[in-house]
Design a protein around this motif. Structure first.
Motif, PDB file in Angstrom:
ATOM      1  N   SER A  63      22.444   9.814 -47.901  1.00 40.16           N
ATOM      2  CA  SER A  63      21.538  10.189 -46.813  1.00 40.16           C
ATOM      3  C   SER A  63      20.506   9.093 -46.555  1.00 40.16           C
ATOM      4  O   SER A  63      20.220   8.761 -45.407  1.00 40.16           O
ATOM      5  CB  SER A  63      20.846  11.505 -47.149  1.00 40.16           C
ATOM      6  OG  SER A  63      19.904  11.836 -46.167  1.00 40.16           O
ATOM      7  N   VAL A  64      19.976   8.530 -47.624  1.00 38.85           N
ATOM      8  CA  VAL A  64      19.014   7.436 -47.486  1.00 38.85           C
ATOM      9  C   VAL A  64      19.685   6.239 -46.810  1.00 38.85           C
ATOM     10  O   VAL A  64      19.116   5.613 -45.905  1.00 38.85           O
ATOM     11  CB  VAL A  64      18.437   7.045 -48.868  1.00 38.85           C
ATOM     12  CG1 VAL A  64      17.669   5.747 -48.804  1.00 38.85           C
ATOM     13  CG2 VAL A  64      17.559   8.168 -49.400  1.00 38.85           C
ATOM     14  N   ASP A  67      20.196   7.021 -43.136  1.00 37.40           N
ATOM     15  CA  ASP A  67      18.934   6.919 -42.405  1.00 37.40           C
ATOM     16  C   ASP A  67      18.622   5.459 -42.070  1.00 37.40           C
ATOM     17  O   ASP A  67      18.178   5.154 -40.962  1.00 37.40           O
ATOM     18  CB  ASP A  67      17.785   7.532 -43.217  1.00 37.40           C
ATOM     19  CG  ASP A  67      17.838   9.047 -43.258  1.00 37.40           C
ATOM     20  OD1 ASP A  67      18.542   9.639 -42.413  1.00 37.40           O
ATOM     21  OD2 ASP A  67      17.178   9.631 -44.142  1.00 37.40           O
ATOM     22  N   GLN A  70      20.892   4.393 -39.299  1.00 36.69           N
ATOM     23  CA  GLN A  70      20.469   4.978 -38.022  1.00 36.69           C
ATOM     24  C   GLN A  70      19.285   4.209 -37.450  1.00 36.69           C
ATOM     25  O   GLN A  70      19.212   3.993 -36.239  1.00 36.69           O
ATOM     26  CB  GLN A  70      20.123   6.457 -38.198  1.00 36.69           C
ATOM     27  CG  GLN A  70      21.340   7.337 -38.334  1.00 36.69           C
ATOM     28  CD  GLN A  70      20.991   8.806 -38.536  1.00 36.69           C
ATOM     29  OE1 GLN A  70      19.929   9.151 -39.046  1.00 36.69           O
ATOM     30  NE2 GLN A  70      21.898   9.682 -38.138  1.00 36.69           N
ATOM     31  N   ARG A  71      18.356   3.788 -38.303  1.00 35.64           N
ATOM     32  CA  ARG A  71      17.226   2.995 -37.823  1.00 35.64           C
ATOM     33  C   ARG A  71      17.721   1.673 -37.237  1.00 35.64           C
ATOM     34  O   ARG A  71      17.240   1.230 -36.193  1.00 35.64           O
ATOM     35  CB  ARG A  71      16.233   2.742 -38.956  1.00 35.64           C
ATOM     36  CG  ARG A  71      15.353   3.931 -39.228  1.00 35.64           C
ATOM     37  CD  ARG A  71      14.206   3.596 -40.190  1.00 35.64           C
ATOM     38  NE  ARG A  71      13.971   4.749 -41.016  1.00 35.64           N
ATOM     39  CZ  ARG A  71      14.409   4.916 -42.258  1.00 35.64           C
ATOM     40  NH1 ARG A  71      15.082   3.969 -42.858  1.00 35.64           N
ATOM     41  NH2 ARG A  71      14.167   6.026 -42.921  1.00 35.64           N
TER      42      ARG A  71
END
Length: 145
Positions: A63-64, A67, A70-71
């Motif tokens: 998940s990290v 993320d 995605q950034r």
């Protein structure tokens, strides 16, 4: 499990069989079987909990990472949008020259045809308007017998 062990020990010490556990009467053999079944189920569930903890840690790490990706994707999208905006601006600037060139070509074509909207031809001035022509035709028709 704790309650089952306590009830079994109390029944064993006082030799009070069948023992009562949560309102159910159990014989010695049945109580022993239930305690063994509970211990196995607890062991299986502990193993399952440990596996789930490991999977949860792995999912949190993923998940990290997602993320972060995605950034990066958002930053790339913003750069692409800025580039598209720049291209549109360039097209407008280039297009302004194209529009001026097209208007000049139209003016040249009209000049070569000798048409001047501010100086109408005599034929255009003497042609009757639609209302005048209709009135004339109406009078002719009414004059007929």
């Amino acid at each position: 499990m704790k309650d089952a062990k306590t009830a079994y020990r109390a029944a064993e010490a006082s030799n009070a069989w069948p023992m009562v556990l949560n309102g159910f009467q159990l014989s010695r053999e049945r109580a022993e079987q239930k305690i063994v079944d509970m211990a196995q189920r607890i062991s299986t569930q502990k193993s399952f909990v440990e596996q789930n903890k490991n999977m949860l840690a792995s999912l949190e790490a993923k998940s990290v990472k997602i993320d972060g990706e995605q950034r990066k994707l958002v930053a790339i999208r913003e750069k692409v949008q800025a580039t598209l905006d720049d291209l549109k601006t360039k097209q407008v600037v280039d297009g302004a020259n194209g529009v001026a060139d097209a208007l000049n070509a139209i003016n040249d074509s009209m000049s070569s045809l000798g048409v001047d909207a501010a100086d109408p031809a005599i034929d255009e001035l003497v042609l009757p308007t639609g209302n005048a022509e209709r009135t004339r035709l109406f009078r002719e028709i009414m004059a007929e017998e």
